[in-house]
Write a protein that holds these residues in place. Structure first.
Motif, mmCIF file in Angstrom:
data_model
loop_
_atom_site.group_PDB
_atom_site.id
_atom_site.type_symbol
_atom_site.label_atom_id
_atom_site.label_comp_id
_atom_site.label_asym_id
_atom_site.label_seq_id
_atom_site.Cartn_x
_atom_site.Cartn_y
_atom_site.Cartn_z
ATOM 1 N N LYS A 93 -17.550 -26.734 27.709
ATOM 2 C CA LYS A 93 -18.419 -26.692 26.883
ATOM 3 C C LYS A 93 -19.171 -25.125 26.162
ATOM 4 C CE LYS A 93 -20.321 -31.360 26.816
ATOM 5 N NZ LYS A 93 -21.074 -32.123 27.980
ATOM 6 N N ASN A 125 -17.079 -29.358 32.910
ATOM 7 C CA ASN A 125 -17.292 -29.692 31.841
ATOM 8 C C ASN A 125 -18.352 -28.592 31.113
ATOM 9 O OD1 ASN A 125 -15.817 -32.173 31.290
ATOM 10 N ND2 ASN A 125 -17.452 -33.437 32.362
ATOM 11 N N LYS A 126 -19.160 -28.115 32.100
ATOM 12 C CA LYS A 126 -19.859 -26.983 31.602
ATOM 13 C C LYS A 126 -19.206 -25.805 31.005
ATOM 14 C CE LYS A 126 -24.170 -27.096 34.502
ATOM 15 N NZ LYS A 126 -24.736 -26.329 35.632
#
Ligand code: ZN
Length: 89
Positions: free
Chosen positions: A62, A58-59
């Motif tokens: 993003k 996810n990091k």
């Protein structure tokens, strides 16, 4: 003097930590433009390394570090597939 054995290390595109290559998962953009999880570590194409957990994926998504590393946009459906394949560790 005994040198420590060299263990191949790669950087996770999520948290940015250097880890043993085998402790990471590899995401590959194949020559035909697909973004897939490389479970064998032998697929050809441009790869990015990630810790096997949702947080790092996810990091990386993003911060757009995954698509930068692959030099290819990563569609939300692909992220979903990767999340499912990774499971949550
Ligand atoms: Zn990580």
């Amino acid at each position: 003097m005994v040198r420590p054995k060299k263990i191949p290390q790669r950087m996770c595109v999520g948290c940015g930590e250097m880890k043993e290559k085998r402790a990471l998962i590899r995401v590959v953009r194949t020559p035909d433009g697909q973004v897939v999880l490389d479970t064998t570590g032998k697929k050809s194409g441009r790869g990015a390394y990630l810790c096997p957990n949702h947080q790092c994926l996810n990091k990386a998504v993003k911060a757009k570090r995954l698509e930068k590393a692959l030099r290819h946009p990563v569609a939300p459906e692909i992220i979903e597939t990767l999340l499912t394949q990774i499971g949550d560790g």
